[in-house]
Motif scaffolding. Structure first.
Motif, short mmCIF file in Angstrom:
data_model
loop_
_atom_site.label_atom_id
_atom_site.label_comp_id
_atom_site.label_asym_id
_atom_site.label_seq_id
_atom_site.Cartn_x
_atom_site.Cartn_y
_atom_site.Cartn_z
N GLN A 1 0.85 -1.18 0.00
CA GLN A 1 0.00 0.00 0.00
C GLN A 1 0.89 1.24 0.00
N VAL A 2 0.56 2.18 -0.87
CA VAL A 2 1.27 3.46 -0.90
C VAL A 2 0.38 4.46 -0.19
N GLY A 3 0.90 5.04 0.89
CA GLY A 3 0.11 5.97 1.69
C GLY A 3 0.58 7.40 1.58
N LYS A 4 0.40 8.12 2.67
CA LYS A 4 0.67 9.55 2.74
C LYS A 4 2.12 9.89 2.39
N GLU A 5 3.04 9.05 2.81
CA GLU A 5 4.47 9.31 2.59
C GLU A 5 4.89 9.06 1.14
N GLY A 6 4.09 8.35 0.38
CA GLY A 6 4.45 8.04 -1.00
C GLY A 6 5.44 6.89 -1.08
N VAL A 7 6.23 6.87 -2.13
CA VAL A 7 7.20 5.79 -2.36
C VAL A 7 8.53 6.20 -1.74
N ASN A 8 9.09 5.32 -0.91
CA ASN A 8 10.41 5.60 -0.32
C ASN A 8 11.38 4.47 -0.68
N GLU A 9 12.63 4.63 -0.30
CA GLU A 9 13.68 3.68 -0.65
C GLU A 9 13.41 2.28 -0.09
N ILE B 1 2.75 -8.46 -9.27
CA ILE B 1 2.16 -8.01 -8.01
C ILE B 1 1.19 -6.86 -8.23
N LYS B 2 0.31 -6.70 -7.26
CA LYS B 2 -0.60 -5.56 -7.23
C LYS B 2 -0.22 -4.66 -6.06
N ILE B 3 -0.34 -3.36 -6.27
CA ILE B 3 -0.07 -2.37 -5.23
C ILE B 3 -1.26 -1.42 -5.17
N THR B 4 -1.74 -1.16 -3.95
CA THR B 4 -2.86 -0.26 -3.75
C THR B 4 -2.36 1.14 -3.40
N ILE B 5 -3.00 2.15 -3.95
CA ILE B 5 -2.72 3.53 -3.56
C ILE B 5 -3.85 3.97 -2.64
N LEU B 6 -3.51 4.32 -1.41
CA LEU B 6 -4.51 4.73 -0.43
C LEU B 6 -5.04 6.13 -0.74
N GLN B 7 -6.21 6.46 -0.19
CA GLN B 7 -6.83 7.76 -0.46
C GLN B 7 -6.01 8.91 0.10
N ASN B 8 -5.25 8.66 1.17
CA ASN B 8 -4.50 9.76 1.76
C ASN B 8 -3.16 10.01 1.07
N CYS B 9 -2.87 9.29 -0.01
CA CYS B 9 -1.63 9.50 -0.76
C CYS B 9 -1.72 10.84 -1.49
N LEU B 10 -0.72 11.69 -1.27
CA LEU B 10 -0.73 13.03 -1.84
C LEU B 10 -0.30 13.05 -3.30
N ALA B 11 0.47 12.07 -3.72
CA ALA B 11 0.98 12.01 -5.10
C ALA B 11 -0.09 11.46 -6.05
N ASP B 12 0.04 11.82 -7.29
CA ASP B 12 -0.85 11.32 -8.35
C ASP B 12 -0.52 9.86 -8.64
N ASP C 1 2.23 9.27 -11.13
CA ASP C 1 3.56 9.58 -10.59
C ASP C 1 4.06 8.45 -9.70
N VAL C 2 3.16 7.89 -8.88
CA VAL C 2 3.53 6.76 -8.02
C VAL C 2 3.95 5.58 -8.87
N ALA C 3 3.19 5.29 -9.91
CA ALA C 3 3.52 4.17 -10.80
C ALA C 3 4.88 4.40 -11.48
N GLY D 1 -8.16 2.19 -11.45
CA GLY D 1 -8.62 2.78 -10.19
C GLY D 1 -7.42 3.15 -9.35
N SER D 2 -7.36 2.60 -8.14
CA SER D 2 -6.23 2.89 -7.26
C SER D 2 -5.29 1.69 -7.15
N ILE D 3 -5.32 0.81 -8.14
CA ILE D 3 -4.48 -0.40 -8.14
C ILE D 3 -3.46 -0.30 -9.27
N ILE D 4 -2.20 -0.60 -8.93
CA ILE D 4 -1.13 -0.64 -9.91
C ILE D 4 -0.68 -2.10 -10.03
N ILE D 5 -0.55 -2.58 -11.27
CA ILE D 5 -0.07 -3.94 -11.50
C ILE D 5 1.32 -3.84 -12.14
#
Length: 96
Positions: free
Chosen positions: A22-30, A46-57, A60-62, A78-82
Motif C-alpha cells: 500500500q502506498v500511503g501519505k508518505e508516498g514511495v520511499n527507498e 504483483i498488485k499495489i494499492t494507492i490509499l486515499q491519503n496518498c498526496l501524489a498522483d 507519478d507513483v507508478a 482505479g487505485s491499483i497498480i499492476i
C-alpha cells in the motif's frame, strides 16, 4: 517493453491476486522500493494499492515504482497498480 498481447495475458493472471503493498501519505520511499523489488523477484507479478491519503498522483507513483524497480507497468486501474518483472531465479510466468 511489453506488447499488448502480453499485457492482456498478465492482466488476466493478476485478476485474482490481492494487493500486497500500500502506498500511503508518505508516498514511495527507498525501503518500499527494496521490498517491492524482492516481492517481484519471488512472484513476478504483483498488485499495489494507492490509499486515499496518498498526496501524489497515481501515475507519478507508478512511474516512481517502475523507475525504482526496473519493472514493467502492466496496468493502472482505479487505485491499483499492476507491476511485472521477469524473475531471474523463480521464473513461473511464460509470456505468450
Amino acid at each position: 517493453m511489453l506488447t499488448g498481447k502480453e499485457k492482456r495475458y498478465l492482466r488476466s493472471k493478476a485478476h485474482h491476486l490481492k494487493p500486497i503493498f500500500q502506498v500511503g501519505k508518505e508516498g514511495v520511499n527507498e525501503n518500499m522500493l527494496i521490498q517491492v523489488n524482492e516481492a517481484l523477484e519471488k512472484r513476478e507479478l504483483i498488485k499495489i494499492t494507492i490509499l486515499q491519503n496518498c498526496l501524489a498522483d497515481k501515475e507519478d507513483v507508478a512511474a516512481e515504482l517502475v523507475a525504482g524497480t526496473n519493472a514493467e507497468l502492466v496496468q493502472i486501474i482505479g487505485s491499483i497498480i499492476i507491476l511485472y518483472k521477469e524473475s531471474l531465479e523463480n521464473k513461473t510466468i511464460v509470456l505468450p
